[in-house]
Design a protein around this motif. Structure first.
Motif, PDB file in Angstrom:
ATOM      1  N   ALA A   1      16.499  -1.594  44.780  1.00 25.97           N
ATOM      2  CA  ALA A   1      15.301  -0.856  44.348  1.00 25.97           C
ATOM      3  C   ALA A   1      14.804  -1.351  42.997  1.00 25.97           C
ATOM      4  O   ALA A   1      13.588  -1.492  42.780  1.00 25.97           O
ATOM      5  N   ILE A   2      15.741  -1.630  42.070  1.00 21.36           N
ATOM      6  CA  ILE A   2      15.343  -2.135  40.750  1.00 21.36           C
ATOM      7  C   ILE A   2      14.670  -3.489  40.877  1.00 21.36           C
ATOM      8  O   ILE A   2      13.645  -3.763  40.238  1.00 21.36           O
ATOM      9  N   ILE A   3      15.259  -4.362  41.711  1.00 24.86           N
ATOM     10  CA  ILE A   3      14.655  -5.682  41.919  1.00 24.86           C
ATOM     11  C   ILE A   3      13.223  -5.536  42.445  1.00 24.86           C
ATOM     12  O   ILE A   3      12.298  -6.208  41.976  1.00 24.86           O
ATOM     13  N   PHE A   4      13.044  -4.658  43.403  1.00 23.28           N
ATOM     14  CA  PHE A   4      11.707  -4.445  43.970  1.00 23.28           C
ATOM     15  C   PHE A   4      10.755  -3.900  42.906  1.00 23.28           C
ATOM     16  O   PHE A   4       9.625  -4.384  42.759  1.00 23.28           O
ATOM     17  N   LEU A   5      11.210  -2.888  42.178  1.00 25.04           N
ATOM     18  CA  LEU A   5      10.345  -2.271  41.163  1.00 25.04           C
ATOM     19  C   LEU A   5       9.998  -3.256  40.045  1.00 25.04           C
ATOM     20  O   LEU A   5       8.879  -3.216  39.507  1.00 25.04           O
ATOM     21  N   GLN A   6      10.947  -4.135  39.700  1.00 23.54           N
ATOM     22  CA  GLN A   6      10.678  -5.109  38.643  1.00 23.54           C
ATOM     23  C   GLN A   6       9.547  -6.068  39.027  1.00 23.54           C
ATOM     24  O   GLN A   6       8.874  -6.621  38.152  1.00 23.54           O
ATOM     25  N   GLN A   7       9.348  -6.267  40.324  1.00 23.42           N
ATOM     26  CA  GLN A   7       8.330  -7.215  40.774  1.00 23.42           C
ATOM     27  C   GLN A   7       6.963  -6.586  40.969  1.00 23.42           C
ATOM     28  O   GLN A   7       5.976  -7.298  41.184  1.00 23.42           O
ATOM     29  N   VAL A   8       6.889  -5.260  40.903  1.00 20.86           N
ATOM     30  CA  VAL A   8       5.611  -4.585  41.156  1.00 20.86           C
ATOM     31  C   VAL A   8       4.519  -5.047  40.193  1.00 20.86           C
ATOM     32  O   VAL A   8       3.393  -5.367  40.639  1.00 20.86           O
ATOM     33  N   PRO A   9       4.761  -5.107  38.887  1.00 19.92           N
ATOM     34  CA  PRO A   9       3.679  -5.570  37.994  1.00 19.92           C
ATOM     35  C   PRO A   9       3.165  -6.963  38.342  1.00 19.92           C
ATOM     36  O   PRO A   9       1.939  -7.172  38.440  1.00 19.92           O
ATOM     37  N   ALA A  10       4.095  -7.922  38.543  1.00 16.70           N
ATOM     38  CA  ALA A  10       3.662  -9.283  38.862  1.00 16.70           C
ATOM     39  C   ALA A  10       2.967  -9.345  40.218  1.00 16.70           C
ATOM     40  O   ALA A  10       2.013 -10.110  40.409  1.00 16.70           O
ATOM     41  N   ALA A  11       3.447  -8.543  41.174  1.00 14.20           N
ATOM     42  CA  ALA A  11       2.833  -8.539  42.501  1.00 14.20           C
ATOM     43  C   ALA A  11       1.415  -7.990  42.473  1.00 14.20           C
ATOM     44  O   ALA A  11       0.607  -8.286  43.365  1.00 14.20           O
ATOM     45  N   LEU A  12       1.109  -7.212  41.453  1.00 10.77           N
ATOM     46  CA  LEU A  12      -0.235  -6.646  41.307  1.00 10.77           C
ATOM     47  C   LEU A  12      -1.042  -7.357  40.225  1.00 10.77           C
ATOM     48  O   LEU A  12      -2.123  -6.902  39.850  1.00 10.77           O
ATOM     49  N   GLY A  13      -0.483  -8.443  39.715  1.00  5.25           N
ATOM     50  CA  GLY A  13      -1.204  -9.211  38.714  1.00  5.25           C
ATOM     51  C   GLY A  13      -1.288  -8.541  37.368  1.00  5.25           C
ATOM     52  O   GLY A  13      -2.185  -8.838  36.568  1.00  5.25           O
ATOM     53  N   GLN A  14      -0.370  -7.633  37.090  1.00 10.17           N
ATOM     54  CA  GLN A  14      -0.398  -6.877  35.845  1.00 10.17           C
ATOM     55  C   GLN A  14       0.803  -7.261  34.975  1.00 10.17           C
ATOM     56  O   GLN A  14       1.738  -7.923  35.416  1.00 10.17           O
ATOM     57  N   THR A  15       0.769  -6.784  33.737  1.00 13.72           N
ATOM     58  CA  THR A  15       1.880  -6.991  32.808  1.00 13.72           C
ATOM     59  C   THR A  15       2.434  -5.637  32.399  1.00 13.72           C
ATOM     60  O   THR A  15       1.685  -4.763  31.947  1.00 13.72           O
ATOM     61  N   ALA A  16       3.758  -5.477  32.572  1.00 10.61           N
ATOM     62  CA  ALA A  16       4.389  -4.201  32.225  1.00 10.61           C
ATOM     63  C   ALA A  16       4.655  -4.145  30.729  1.00 10.61           C
ATOM     64  O   ALA A  16       4.948  -5.156  30.087  1.00 10.61           O
TER      65      ALA A  16
END
Length: 546
Positions: free
Chosen positions: A142-157
């Protein structure tokens, strides 16, 4: 003695058998190493930045620690390097002690991990229950997936946030003009990774998907975030300066980092062993390898390293069978530093995010999760608690809380199965038998059950009872609390004028009962008896005399 130590030392060192499968699997290993190398590159840079030591340190760690752990570690498919959990632990150390402390704390933590492996502490991971392991795995996925959400949406966390909070903030404040482009790249990679294995299993779907996505982005001119500029060289190795004050100051931080490195590496290796047909791993050798990897990383100016479950999962899913794949992964990253920075810098971050998202979903076995949830309520709760704490808080806290929960439920179960059975006296009834109570202790008499057993024995009393026989031949476990409780029971009953006879003390319980004073008192009165018939006959004598 010397021969034993020699054999143990040989087991912890690299051997030719580590590469026994390489002649048959080297092609798959090379492809897997290239794939995981491509995936590891942006992660290494990102973790270096988020820990406060810089992108170069993250890349150095992936190269140096990756190859050292591959050669000396105890897993055939483990890929090591900087991780998100380590970045979280290291960031406050950098902020508190300064950037100059990183090399020393890295080397010191590495030496602690090596010492743990040499002394055999790696085997401790075998005591971690299955629900805790699976909960940790689901949480990490779940952490791996959540860590990729910003990049997958073209955003910066925003830095310094947990993956869950960062993903939530990105989703709730989404810029769709940028996100739709990144999502197109993600969709391309996901479709290819799902479809390519159905076309031919030999196709490296991760690498192929990344290459196709990169070519598409570059050729069409899609405005997507790229990896960007990379370090141009690795520094020369330098031993960190160490004095007594520095060692004393950083020892606590080094212990925390070493604990995380050991736990994360061993759990990652154990998970990898269940995912890969490459065979089991050696936990002690794994600690030695990971410790040496951190030492080497610190000398070259890197950060502490651990086994990385995300990269390890990519490695296994890409077909790796030997540690040659991890070596190729490090060699590729080294080659990138000197030769391929322009080409690699063009890879869109969304493509790599998609690879890790698919990998994280493949890490979770729905069948395994359902099996645990259907097993027992306590195992299901332990599993869920471990996963939730992993996602929301901290990896070490998750393992610790999971172990505490498992231990609590196990002790409660043992305590519930512990009982006092009221048995009839053997043989034909005789006068005064109503003055004798025969009790059998079953299960365990330990701190979790001693008070309840004491109450049950007391409840068995009647005003006319003169003798209590306690059968201990079926007692499986006895600790100091249980022995002390037995002593108190004997003293209390004797004070009431009730004679206590203990029958069938097992050899493993004898010393403990002697140390708390039970045996001496009973032996003095000849009330410690091995045979049930003798115990009943002796009790009848007391009952008739009373």
């Amino acid at each position: 003695m010397i021969a034993t130590l020699g054999a143990r030392a040989a087991r912890l060192l690299p051997h030719r058998s580590d590469y026994a499968e390489a002649p048959r699997s080297w092609r798959r290993d090379v492809l897997a190493g290239v794939t995981v190398g491509v995936v590891a590159l942006p992660l290494a840079l990102a973790f270096g930045i988020s820990s406060g030591v810089g992108a170069a340190a993250g890349l150095i760690t992936a190269v140096v620690a990756g190859i050292v752990a591959a050669v000396f570690g105890g897993s055939h498919v483990q890929v090591s390097g900087p991780t998100g959990a380590m970045a979280v632990v290291l960031a406050p150390v950098v902020a508190h002690y300064g950037l100059g402390s990183v090399a020393l704390v890295t080397v010191l933590a590495g030496l602690i991990v090596v010492a743990a492996g040499v002394t055999g502490l790696g085997r401790a991971v075998t005591f971690i229950p299955w629900p805790v392991i699976e909960g940790f795995t689901v949480g990490i996925a779940a952490i791996i997936f959540l860590q990729q959400v910003p990049a997958a949406l073209g955003q910066t966390a925003a830095p310094g946030q947990t993956p869950l909070k960062a993903a939530w903030q990105v989703v709730t404040s989404l810029d769709w003009t940028v996100a739709k482009t990144a999502l197109m790249v993600v969709a391309t990679v996901v479709v290819l990774m799902v479809a390519l294995p159905k076309i031919h299993r030999a196709i490296p779907e991760s690498l192929t998907a990344v290459v196709v996505a990169t070519v598409l982005v570059v050729s069409v001119g899609i405005p997507a975030a790229r990896i960007g500029e990379l370090p141009a060289h690795l520094p020369a190795p330098v031993l960190p300066h160490a004095d007594l004050n520095a060692l004393r100051t950083l020892l606590g931080a080094a212990l925390a980092i070493a604990a995380l490195a050991a736990i994360e590496s061993l759990l990652s290796a154990r998970v990898a062993a269940t995912m890969s047909p490459s065979g089991p791993y050696d936990p002690d050798r794994e600690l030695v390898g990971q410790g040496l990897a951190s030492v080497a990383s610190g000398i070259f100016g890197g950060m502490p390293a651990t086994g990385a479950i995300a990269r390890t999962a990519v490695n296994v899913r890409s077909g790796a069978r030997t540690r040659l794949a991890a070596v190729v992964h490090s060699a590729l990253l080294l080659g990138v530093v000197y030769l391929g920075t322009d080409a690699v810098s063009a890879i869109p971050l969304a493509a790599l995010a998609a690879v890790l998202m698919v990998t994280s979903l493949r890490m979770v076995s729905a069948g395994t999760v359902l099996t645990i949830l259907r097993s027992t309520r306590s195992d299901a709760l332990t599993f869920a608690l471990t996963a939730i704490v992993t996602i929301c808080f901290d990896l070490i806290d998750a393992v610790a809380i999971g172990l505490l929960a498992a231990a609590f439920f196990a002790l409660r179960s043992v305590a519930r199965r512990s009982s006092v059975q009221h048995e009839p006296l053997p043989g034909p009834p005789q006068p005064y038998d109503d003055r004798i109570v025969l009790l059998r202790l079953d299960g365990a008499m330990f701190f979790g059950a001693a008070e309840r057993i004491s109450s049950l024995i007391a409840d068995a009393e009647h005003p006319d009872v003169r003798v209590v026989i306690i059968r201990m031949s079926n007692l499986g476990m006895l600790d100091a609390t249980g022995a002390h409780t037995l002593a108190l029971i004997a003293e209390e009953l004797e004070a009431r004028g009730v004679t206590v006879i203990i029958k069938g003390v097992q050899a493993e319980h004898l010393d403990l009962l002697t140390n708390v004073g039970v045996i001496d008192a009973l032996r003095h009165e000849n009330h410690l008896i091995d045979s049930l018939d003798e115990a009943v006959a002796h009790a009848r004598q007391h009952a008739s005399a009373g």
